[in-house]
Design a protein around this motif. Structure first.
Motif, PDB file in Angstrom:
ATOM      1  N   GLU A 207       0.841  -1.204   0.000  1.00 55.73           N
ATOM      2  CA  GLU A 207       0.000   0.000   0.000  1.00 55.73           C
ATOM      3  C   GLU A 207       0.879   1.258   0.000  1.00 55.73           C
TER       4      GLU A 207
ATOM      5  N   TYR B  10       4.548  19.571 -16.739  1.00 55.32           N
ATOM      6  CA  TYR B  10       3.637  20.713 -16.836  1.00 55.32           C
ATOM      7  C   TYR B  10       4.434  22.015 -16.729  1.00 55.32           C
TER       8      TYR B  10
ATOM      9  N   PHE C 148       6.828  22.520 -19.683  1.00 55.26           N
ATOM     10  CA  PHE C 148       6.153  23.048 -20.869  1.00 55.26           C
ATOM     11  C   PHE C 148       5.692  24.497 -20.654  1.00 55.26           C
TER      12      PHE C 148
ATOM     13  N   MET D 186       6.709  27.055 -23.394  1.00 57.63           N
ATOM     14  CA  MET D 186       5.726  27.633 -24.298  1.00 57.63           C
ATOM     15  C   MET D 186       5.723  29.160 -24.258  1.00 57.63           C
TER      16      MET D 186
ATOM     17  N   TRP E 197       8.730  30.350 -26.135  1.00 54.24           N
ATOM     18  CA  TRP E 197       8.539  30.089 -27.564  1.00 54.24           C
ATOM     19  C   TRP E 197       7.556  31.109 -28.159  1.00 54.24           C
TER      20      TRP E 197
ATOM     21  N   LEU F 108       1.072   4.403 -15.171  1.00 58.47           N
ATOM     22  CA  LEU F 108      -0.382   4.386 -15.339  1.00 58.47           C
ATOM     23  C   LEU F 108      -0.943   3.078 -14.784  1.00 58.47           C
TER      24      LEU F 108
ATOM     25  N   LYS G 265      -1.513  -0.002 -12.372  1.00 55.11           N
ATOM     26  CA  LYS G 265      -1.498  -0.208 -10.927  1.00 55.11           C
ATOM     27  C   LYS G 265      -0.413  -1.213 -10.516  1.00 55.11           C
TER      28      LYS G 265
ATOM     29  N   ARG H 287       2.627  -1.226  -7.449  1.00 55.97           N
ATOM     30  CA  ARG H 287       2.582  -2.118  -6.294  1.00 55.97           C
ATOM     31  C   ARG H 287       3.664  -3.192  -6.317  1.00 55.97           C
TER      32      ARG H 287
ATOM     33  N   HIS I 286      -5.505   1.139   3.796  1.00 50.36           N
ATOM     34  CA  HIS I 286      -5.710   0.526   2.481  1.00 50.36           C
ATOM     35  C   HIS I 286      -5.827   1.623   1.438  1.00 50.36           C
ATOM     36  N   ASN I 287      -5.514   1.255   0.222  1.00 49.09           N
ATOM     37  CA  ASN I 287      -5.690   2.216  -0.865  1.00 49.09           C
ATOM     38  C   ASN I 287      -7.108   2.176  -1.399  1.00 49.09           C
TER      39      ASN I 287
END
Lengths: 387, 177
Positions: A235, A253, A256, A260, A263, A302, A304, A308, A386-387
């Motif tokens: 977990e 993020y 960029f 940007m 640019w 991405l 799971k 884990r 717990h998740n």
């Protein structure tokens, strides 16, 4: 809670190896300082800054947990706490490098086009005083937060947690401002005519995403080596993986956002840095930086299962750390380097020595206190969530 | 299908997780569990399979949104009606990124919500079926299926009560999905 007596005893062979790497890497760096002082000072700055950032990531992580009242990370909090042992040594290396500033920072001698507020700010004695102030401030807060956390082991008083919450909130506010300014001073002023207001956040994003990667690797090691075997569960890794996913995306993020606007506006002194980085053999490194720091971790995390499964998560974390080295390299070296990127033997030596030194400092920090904060009132929650 | 159910009402999240684990370990069929909020670990306790459809729907539609929006921006600014902005090339990809990102997030987010509605058969105007009105406030309801021949109501009732059930009722002819 006397059951917690799992102390950490790394093998003497490992310690010898690490010292060997520190001395070997340090020797190449010393050689570099003789042969090509400016280039070698750049790699010394990169190494010292990365080491310092690893320590800062540790204290930032701990402070963020206290400030948000989070319980999930309490079980392995001693790992980011032990990372803070890199703070004073990283600060020392950065400090020594800055003292040689006239070799590194062109504005020390060449005051051409440095006017107004910039002329006042980029003033060598003031520059050094600021550095001392930032470094001392971070170190004092780290020591206080760590001491309170460790005092709780013998005296399980919730008031100590509250004290650390207050300290952490204050630290986070001061840290946001000082780290921002420090990244302007130490890294951005290597090219004094190039500027970007978001540069501080960009540095923070890199510092923290690589810091999470370091925490992942160290917690995995501590689980395998024994001290955290009965305390850290899948977990915890799931959540650390989510955090790594989130902060690598945050890095992208900010990367960029910086790119940007520069640019779009297309102002000569702002595009300077990017035109340099998009020329010749800098371009593959420029693209690789984005792949290592975001594309790969994003796609890998991405799923799971990656988050884990210890050995899969460790690989993603290792890629992010290689990306971190490249990111710092691309921030520091272009100012000193020429038409094409060069990687000298002392560049590699500096990374090896800094990494080995970090592990040695971490071991020292880990052995200074019990591996689990047994007196923390949030520990039970962290062991069973717990998740 | 329809069948008889037994409903146990609990006041504590921990009791609910423990009783759900025990009931499942004994092979008693769980119709559903109702809680006023998302209880962490309940899906594992109930033995629900990992939800793979919603993440993939989210990913696929997010990707679709990003690709479709990039194409649309290219079509509008470079093909159909080229507009010169600051002397930049018409197909200036960096300028498309923020909108592409937003549309990707919008598609991914909305698709996850709609996929969730679809899977849980929720739609506007659906009549709520509330097992126990307390589950909208501070109670947890565990609903068990009684159709199994091995189901012994007295034994299960005692079991639920041993885990702190404040109320155990049996109901006939309830629609079980």
């Amino acid at each position: 809670m006397n059951a917690i007596s799992t102390e950490f005893h790394p093998s003497p062979r490992l310690i010898r190896w690490l010292w060997g790497l520190v001395i070997g890497g340090g020797a190449t760096l010393a050689l570099g300082l003789v042969i090509s002082p400016q280039m070698a000072l750049s790699s010394l700055l990169s190494a010292g800054y990365t080491l310092l950032c690893a320590g800062l990531a540790g204290i930032f992580f701990v402070a963020a947990q206290y400030a948000s009242g989070a319980s999930w990370a309490v079980a392995f909090r001693r790992v980011p706490e032990a990372m803070c042992a890199a703070l004073p040594v990283g600060a020392l290396i950065v400090g020594v490098t800055l003292l040689a500033g006239s070799e590194l920072y062109p504005w020390v001698h060449d005051r051409h086009h440095i006017t107004g507020f910039k002329a006042m700010w980029l003033n060598f004695p003031f520059f050094l005083m600021r550095a001392v102030f930032y470094l001392l401030l971070w170190w004092v807060f780290a020591r206080k937060i760590l001491a309170t956390s460790r005092a709780q082991d013998a005296n399980p008083d919730p008031a100590l947690s509250q004290r650390n919450t207050r300290l952490s909130v204050l630290f986070l506010v001061l840290f946001a401002i000082t780290f921002w300014l420090a990244s302007f001073d130490w890294i951005m002023s290597l090219e004094p005519h190039w500027y970007s207001t978001i540069f501080g956040i960009y540095n923070f994003a890199g510092m923290f995403s690589s810091g999470i990667a370091i925490i992942i690797l160290l917690v995995l090691w501590m689980r395998r080596a024994g001290p955290l075997r009965d305390f850290v569960t899948d977990e915890h890794f799931h959540d650390l993986g989510k955090l790594l996913f989130g902060f690598t995306s945050f890095w992208m993020y900010i990367w960029f956002s910086q790119y940007m606007l520069i640019w779009y506006a297309n102002i000569t002194e702002e595009t300077l840095r990017y035109t340099h980085l998009q020329h010749r053999y800098w371009l593959p490194l420029f693209i690789l930086n984005v792949i290592l720091n975001w594309v790969f971790p994003f796609l890998a995390l991405l799923n799971k299962r990656t988050k884990r499964t210890g050995h899969l998560l460790a690989r993603v974390a290792a890629v992010v750390l290689v990306g971190r080295w490249l990111d710092v390299y691309l921030m520091v070296q272009p100012a000193a380097g020429g038409e094409n990127p060069t990687i000298a033997v002392w560049d590699i030596g500096a990374v090896v020595a800094a990494s080995a030194l970090f592990v040695l400092l971490f071991i020292r920090g880990m052995r200074q206190a019990s591996p689990v904060p047994a007196g923390d009132p949030r520990l039970a929650e962290s062991l069973h969530y717990h998740n | 299908m329809t069948g008889r159910v037994m409903v146990g009402i609990f006041t504590n999240e921990g009791d609910l997780l423990d009783v759900t684990n025990t009931v499942r370990a004994r092979g008693i069929k769980i119709v559903d569990v109702y809680a006023p909020y998302a209880v962490h670990g309940l899906d594992k306790a109930m033995g629900l399979p990992a939800p793979w459809r919603i993440p993939w729907t989210c990913f696929a539609l997010g990707l679709f949104g990003a690709v479709a929006k990039t194409w649309f921006e290219y079509w509008t600014t470079a093909t159909d009606w080229p507009v010169n902005v600051g002397g930049k090339p018409w197909d200036s990809l960096p300028a498309f990124v923020p909108i592409t990102f937003e549309i990707m997030v919008l598609f991914a987010g909305l698709s996850a919500v709609f996929a969730f509605f679809w899977v849980s058969r929720l739609y506007p105007g659906k009549k709520a079926v509330i097992t126990n009105v307390g589950t909208t406030d501070d109670r947890f309801a565990l609903v068990l299926e009684e159709s199994d021949a091995a189901f012994d109501p007295d034994e299960v009732r005692a079991l639920l009560e041993s885990y702190g059930a404040v109320e155990v009722t049996e109901r006939a002819e309830v629609v079980i999905r």
